[in-house]
Write a protein that holds these residues in place. Structure first.
Motif, PDB file in Angstrom:
ATOM      1  N   GLY A  84     -17.969  -8.166 -30.474  1.00  0.00           N
ATOM      2  CA  GLY A  84     -18.046  -8.804 -31.775  1.00  0.00           C
ATOM      3  C   GLY A  84     -19.471  -9.131 -32.174  1.00  0.00           C
ATOM      4  N   ARG A  85     -20.268  -9.559 -31.215  1.00  0.00           N
ATOM      5  CA  ARG A  85     -21.661  -9.892 -31.512  1.00  0.00           C
ATOM      6  C   ARG A  85     -22.478  -8.641 -31.834  1.00  0.00           C
ATOM      7  NH1 ARG A  85     -23.984 -15.134 -28.432  1.00  0.00           N
ATOM      8  NH2 ARG A  85     -22.099 -16.418 -28.442  1.00  0.00           N
ATOM      9  N   VAL A  86     -22.222  -7.579 -31.090  1.00  0.00           N
ATOM     10  CA  VAL A  86     -22.914  -6.321 -31.373  1.00  0.00           C
ATOM     11  C   VAL A  86     -22.505  -5.800 -32.749  1.00  0.00           C
ATOM     12  CG1 VAL A  86     -23.143  -3.911 -30.677  1.00  0.00           C
ATOM     13  CG2 VAL A  86     -23.235  -5.704 -28.948  1.00  0.00           C
ATOM     14  N   ALA A  87     -21.217  -5.916 -33.070  1.00  0.00           N
ATOM     15  CA  ALA A  87     -20.746  -5.472 -34.383  1.00  0.00           C
ATOM     16  C   ALA A  87     -21.460  -6.217 -35.497  1.00  0.00           C
ATOM     17  CB  ALA A  87     -19.233  -5.679 -34.489  1.00  0.00           C
ATOM     18  N   GLU A  88     -21.688  -7.515 -35.295  1.00  0.00           N
ATOM     19  CA  GLU A  88     -22.384  -8.312 -36.303  1.00  0.00           C
ATOM     20  C   GLU A  88     -23.809  -7.815 -36.500  1.00  0.00           C
ATOM     21  OE1 GLU A  88     -23.634 -12.999 -37.159  1.00  0.00           O
ATOM     22  OE2 GLU A  88     -22.401 -12.454 -35.416  1.00  0.00           O
ATOM     23  N   VAL A  89     -24.487  -7.470 -35.387  1.00  0.00           N
ATOM     24  CA  VAL A  89     -25.851  -6.947 -35.472  1.00  0.00           C
ATOM     25  C   VAL A  89     -25.892  -5.686 -36.320  1.00  0.00           C
ATOM     26  CG1 VAL A  89     -27.701  -5.839 -34.149  1.00  0.00           C
ATOM     27  CG2 VAL A  89     -26.682  -7.958 -33.317  1.00  0.00           C
ATOM     28  N   PHE A  90     -25.002  -4.751 -36.033  1.00  0.00           N
ATOM     29  CA  PHE A  90     -25.057  -3.464 -36.724  1.00  0.00           C
ATOM     30  C   PHE A  90     -24.492  -3.528 -38.134  1.00  0.00           C
ATOM     31  CE2 PHE A  90     -25.971  -2.144 -32.447  1.00  0.00           C
ATOM     32  CZ  PHE A  90     -26.904  -1.144 -32.642  1.00  0.00           C
ATOM     33  N   SER A  91     -23.643  -4.491 -38.403  1.00  0.00           N
ATOM     34  CA  SER A  91     -23.209  -4.698 -39.788  1.00  0.00           C
ATOM     35  C   SER A  91     -24.394  -5.118 -40.651  1.00  0.00           C
ATOM     36  CB  SER A  91     -22.111  -5.766 -39.846  1.00  0.00           C
ATOM     37  OG  SER A  91     -20.934  -5.316 -39.201  1.00  0.00           O
ATOM     38  N   LYS A  92     -25.304  -5.891 -40.056  1.00  0.00           N
ATOM     39  CA  LYS A  92     -26.480  -6.360 -40.790  1.00  0.00           C
ATOM     40  C   LYS A  92     -27.467  -5.233 -41.081  1.00  0.00           C
ATOM     41  CE  LYS A  92     -26.485 -11.126 -39.029  1.00  0.00           C
ATOM     42  NZ  LYS A  92     -27.232 -12.114 -38.203  1.00  0.00           N
ATOM     43  N   VAL A  93     -27.574  -4.265 -40.161  1.00  0.00           N
ATOM     44  CA  VAL A  93     -28.627  -3.245 -40.295  1.00  0.00           C
ATOM     45  C   VAL A  93     -28.101  -1.899 -40.777  1.00  0.00           C
ATOM     46  CG1 VAL A  93     -29.988  -4.341 -38.484  1.00  0.00           C
ATOM     47  CG2 VAL A  93     -28.452  -2.457 -37.883  1.00  0.00           C
ATOM     48  N   GLY A 267     -38.070  -7.861 -39.396  1.00  0.00           N
ATOM     49  CA  GLY A 267     -37.758  -8.969 -40.281  1.00  0.00           C
ATOM     50  C   GLY A 267     -38.378  -8.810 -41.648  1.00  0.00           C
ATOM     51  N   ALA A 268     -39.616  -8.296 -41.678  1.00  0.00           N
ATOM     52  CA  ALA A 268     -40.291  -8.102 -42.963  1.00  0.00           C
ATOM     53  C   ALA A 268     -39.603  -7.032 -43.799  1.00  0.00           C
ATOM     54  CB  ALA A 268     -41.753  -7.727 -42.722  1.00  0.00           C
ATOM     55  N   ILE A 269     -39.078  -5.998 -43.140  1.00  0.00           N
ATOM     56  CA  ILE A 269     -38.448  -4.891 -43.857  1.00  0.00           C
ATOM     57  C   ILE A 269     -37.000  -5.204 -44.221  1.00  0.00           C
ATOM     58  CG2 ILE A 269     -37.691  -2.494 -43.649  1.00  0.00           C
ATOM     59  CD1 ILE A 269     -40.145  -1.994 -41.914  1.00  0.00           C
ATOM     60  N   ALA A 270     -36.259  -5.706 -43.244  1.00  0.00           N
ATOM     61  CA  ALA A 270     -34.819  -5.907 -43.434  1.00  0.00           C
ATOM     62  C   ALA A 270     -34.453  -7.346 -43.762  1.00  0.00           C
ATOM     63  CB  ALA A 270     -34.061  -5.462 -42.186  1.00  0.00           C
ATOM     64  N   GLY A 271     -35.411  -8.262 -43.640  1.00  0.00           N
ATOM     65  CA  GLY A 271     -35.140  -9.647 -43.968  1.00  0.00           C
ATOM     66  C   GLY A 271     -34.489 -10.448 -42.871  1.00  0.00           C
ATOM     67  N   ASP A 272     -34.402  -9.897 -41.648  1.00  0.00           N
ATOM     68  CA  ASP A 272     -33.753 -10.605 -40.551  1.00  0.00           C
ATOM     69  C   ASP A 272     -34.330 -10.108 -39.231  1.00  0.00           C
ATOM     70  OD1 ASP A 272     -32.108 -11.959 -38.812  1.00  0.00           O
ATOM     71  OD2 ASP A 272     -30.230 -11.287 -39.713  1.00  0.00           O
ATOM     72  N   GLU A 273     -34.963 -11.003 -38.481  1.00  0.00           N
ATOM     73  CA  GLU A 273     -35.561 -10.617 -37.202  1.00  0.00           C
ATOM     74  C   GLU A 273     -34.527 -10.519 -36.085  1.00  0.00           C
ATOM     75  OE1 GLU A 273     -38.815 -12.968 -35.869  1.00  0.00           O
ATOM     76  OE2 GLU A 273     -39.855 -12.956 -37.804  1.00  0.00           O
ATOM     77  N   GLN A 274     -33.429 -11.267 -36.185  1.00  0.00           N
ATOM     78  CA  GLN A 274     -32.501 -11.401 -35.060  1.00  0.00           C
ATOM     79  C   GLN A 274     -31.941 -10.076 -34.540  1.00  0.00           C
ATOM     80  OE1 GLN A 274     -28.886 -11.049 -34.965  1.00  0.00           O
ATOM     81  NE2 GLN A 274     -28.914 -11.574 -32.787  1.00  0.00           N
ATOM     82  N   PRO A 275     -31.495  -9.147 -35.416  1.00  0.00           N
ATOM     83  CA  PRO A 275     -30.985  -7.883 -34.867  1.00  0.00           C
ATOM     84  C   PRO A 275     -32.037  -7.125 -34.061  1.00  0.00           C
ATOM     85  CG  PRO A 275     -30.314  -8.138 -37.152  1.00  0.00           C
ATOM     86  CD  PRO A 275     -31.319  -9.223 -36.874  1.00  0.00           C
ATOM     87  N   TYR A 276     -33.274  -7.165 -34.492  1.00  0.00           N
ATOM     88  CA  TYR A 276     -34.338  -6.446 -33.789  1.00  0.00           C
ATOM     89  C   TYR A 276     -34.697  -7.137 -32.477  1.00  0.00           C
ATOM     90  CZ  TYR A 276     -34.671  -3.952 -38.183  1.00  0.00           C
ATOM     91  OH  TYR A 276     -34.376  -3.203 -39.286  1.00  0.00           O
ATOM     92  N   GLN A 277     -34.641  -8.468 -32.470  1.00  0.00           N
ATOM     93  CA  GLN A 277     -34.888  -9.199 -31.228  1.00  0.00           C
ATOM     94  C   GLN A 277     -33.826  -8.847 -30.199  1.00  0.00           C
ATOM     95  OE1 GLN A 277     -37.595 -11.225 -30.743  1.00  0.00           O
ATOM     96  NE2 GLN A 277     -36.988 -11.396 -28.595  1.00  0.00           N
ATOM     97  N   TYR A 278     -32.557  -8.798 -30.641  1.00  0.00           N
ATOM     98  CA  TYR A 278     -31.485  -8.403 -29.728  1.00  0.00           C
ATOM     99  C   TYR A 278     -31.712  -7.005 -29.175  1.00  0.00           C
ATOM    100  CZ  TYR A 278     -27.331  -5.895 -28.375  1.00  0.00           C
ATOM    101  OH  TYR A 278     -26.479  -5.055 -27.700  1.00  0.00           O
ATOM    102  N   LEU A 279     -32.050  -6.053 -30.050  1.00  0.00           N
ATOM    103  CA  LEU A 279     -32.204  -4.670 -29.611  1.00  0.00           C
ATOM    104  C   LEU A 279     -33.325  -4.536 -28.592  1.00  0.00           C
ATOM    105  CD1 LEU A 279     -31.629  -2.991 -33.069  1.00  0.00           C
ATOM    106  CD2 LEU A 279     -30.137  -2.819 -31.073  1.00  0.00           C
ATOM    107  N   VAL A 280     -34.434  -5.245 -28.803  1.00  0.00           N
ATOM    108  CA  VAL A 280     -35.540  -5.216 -27.853  1.00  0.00           C
ATOM    109  C   VAL A 280     -35.101  -5.780 -26.502  1.00  0.00           C
ATOM    110  CG1 VAL A 280     -37.779  -6.255 -27.329  1.00  0.00           C
ATOM    111  CG2 VAL A 280     -37.375  -5.258 -29.574  1.00  0.00           C
ATOM    112  N   GLU A 281     -34.406  -6.893 -26.552  1.00  0.00           N
ATOM    113  CA  GLU A 281     -33.951  -7.521 -25.307  1.00  0.00           C
ATOM    114  C   GLU A 281     -32.909  -6.666 -24.591  1.00  0.00           C
ATOM    115  OE1 GLU A 281     -32.592 -11.407 -26.329  1.00  0.00           O
ATOM    116  OE2 GLU A 281     -34.580 -12.135 -26.930  1.00  0.00           O
ATOM    117  N   SER A 282     -32.033  -6.017 -25.362  1.00  0.00           N
ATOM    118  CA  SER A 282     -30.958  -5.228 -24.757  1.00  0.00           C
ATOM    119  C   SER A 282     -31.501  -4.061 -23.942  1.00  0.00           C
ATOM    120  CB  SER A 282     -30.002  -4.717 -25.843  1.00  0.00           C
ATOM    121  OG  SER A 282     -30.615  -3.727 -26.651  1.00  0.00           O
ATOM    122  N   ILE A 283     -32.645  -3.531 -24.347  1.00  0.00           N
ATOM    123  CA  ILE A 283     -33.260  -2.427 -23.606  1.00  0.00           C
ATOM    124  C   ILE A 283     -33.634  -2.887 -22.206  1.00  0.00           C
ATOM    125  CG2 ILE A 283     -35.254  -0.882 -23.501  1.00  0.00           C
ATOM    126  CD1 ILE A 283     -35.242  -0.950 -26.605  1.00  0.00           C
TER     127      ILE A 283
END
Length: 323
Positions: A84-93, A267-283
């Motif tokens: 569910g949390r991953v789905a929320e990330v990708f719904s945003k992006v 965050g500057a492009i999409a308006g939200d840093e959180q999805p990108y922070q998750y993706l970096v950490e997930s790697i």
């Protein structure tokens, strides 16, 4: 390091062949009923590619046998909450998915995906599933490869884009229509489905690809066992994923870019840093190259190899079903 030198390096793979191992036995688990998309809209029920429930693995989370928690970036969450949390990330992006990939890879993901499809070598008359392929990046390249091959009437090809996220699928289907991606003799389908319970029959797929999606799956081993289940004998699995950088100097540069630039830029492009922070950490939390190759063998795949790209920033794993 210059961008041109990074591009040149990124296209020089180093191949590792792993020894053959005996897979562990799988424990049956119940698969959920899933509804595919096809053509211009929704289609209720399962099609010929869908089938009866199969083995989906032993239910272990990445953290170990019987674990009830898994990672979501650097955070620990209940295993049943991650999807569910991953789905929320990708719904945003979803609408800015290409931008996200450009930010994550410095634009090089386009070359890497070209290389992935060239490695696959798709031929007409086959059935290919692009798992976690929502917006169609890899699938459109497969269609381009088929478009260049002569169409023989009566020889039909099937390309299934499978993703757990409805918004990603909607974006991909929209792009396919806008870009006129139809190819003679090719049936392109959009299917919403879970990697741990694939909505396809046993031995029904000639090849399955996944690009930058496996680390978002809650349980890697059950997902790999599902891949093996749906592959035909001789079928191939190709996985492209961000991985672990081996060279200390490059790793330091990559870590600095990942944690200090990617979230801010995203965050500057999409308006939200959180999805990108998750993706970096997930790697950083995902299996390294050898561990993933071992899991593929444990799932029952054979002739498992991997190629490091850009010193391990990305790895392309390959395996076959031979039984």
């Amino acid at each position: 390091l210059t961008m041109s030198s990074l591009l040149a390096w990124s296209l020089r793979p180093s191949r590792i062949l792993l020894p053959r191992r005996t897979p562990t036995s799988a424990v049956a688990s119940q698969r959920r009923a899933l509804i595919p998309w096809r053509g211009a809209g929704w289609v209720a029920g399962a099609r010929a590619l869908s089938g009866a429930p199969g083995q989906s693995g032993d239910g272990r989370a990445a953290g170990g046998a019987g674990a009830e928690e898994t990672h979501f970036g650097f955070s620990k969450v209940r295993a049943d909450e991650k999807a569910g949390r991953v789905a929320e990330v990708f719904s945003k992006v979803a609408a800015n998915y290409d931008v996200m990939n450009d930010v994550m890879s410095g634009g090089m993901h386009r070359l890497w995906k070209d290389s992935l499809v060239a490695k696959l070598g798709p031929i007409r008359g086959s059935t290919i599933v692009d798992l976690a392929g929502g917006t169609g990046d890899v699938s459109f390249r497969i269609l381009d490869a088929w478009r260049e091959q002569r169409y023989v009437p009566g020889v039909e090809s099937r390309l299934v884009v499978c993703d757990i996220n409805a918004e990603m699928l909607q974006e991909g289907r929209k792009r396919a229509l806008e870009q006129g991606r139809a190819v003679a003799g090719v049936n392109l389908e959009w299917v919403q489905g879970d990697a741990e319970a694939l909505p396809f029959a046993d031995r029904s797929v000639d090849a399955l690809t996944i690009a930058f999606g496996l680390r978002n799956v809650t349980r890697t081993l059950p997902a790999l066992k599902e891949v093996k289940r749906v592959l035909k004998r001789g079928g191939r699995f190709l996985c492209m994923e961000f991985s672990q950088v081996e060279d200390p100097t490059l790793r330091a540069f990559y870590d600095a870019y990942s944690f200090n630039v990617i979230p801010k830029f995203g965050g500057a492009i999409a308006g939200d840093e959180q999805p990108y922070q998750y993706l970096v950490e997930s790697i950083r939390q995902f299996h390294d190259q050898k561990a993933l190759a071992s899991l593929m063998e444990e799932a029952g795949m054979r002739h498992v190899t991997y190629d490091n790209v850009l010193g391990g920033v990305v790895a392309v794993h390959s395996g076959f079903r031979l039984d």
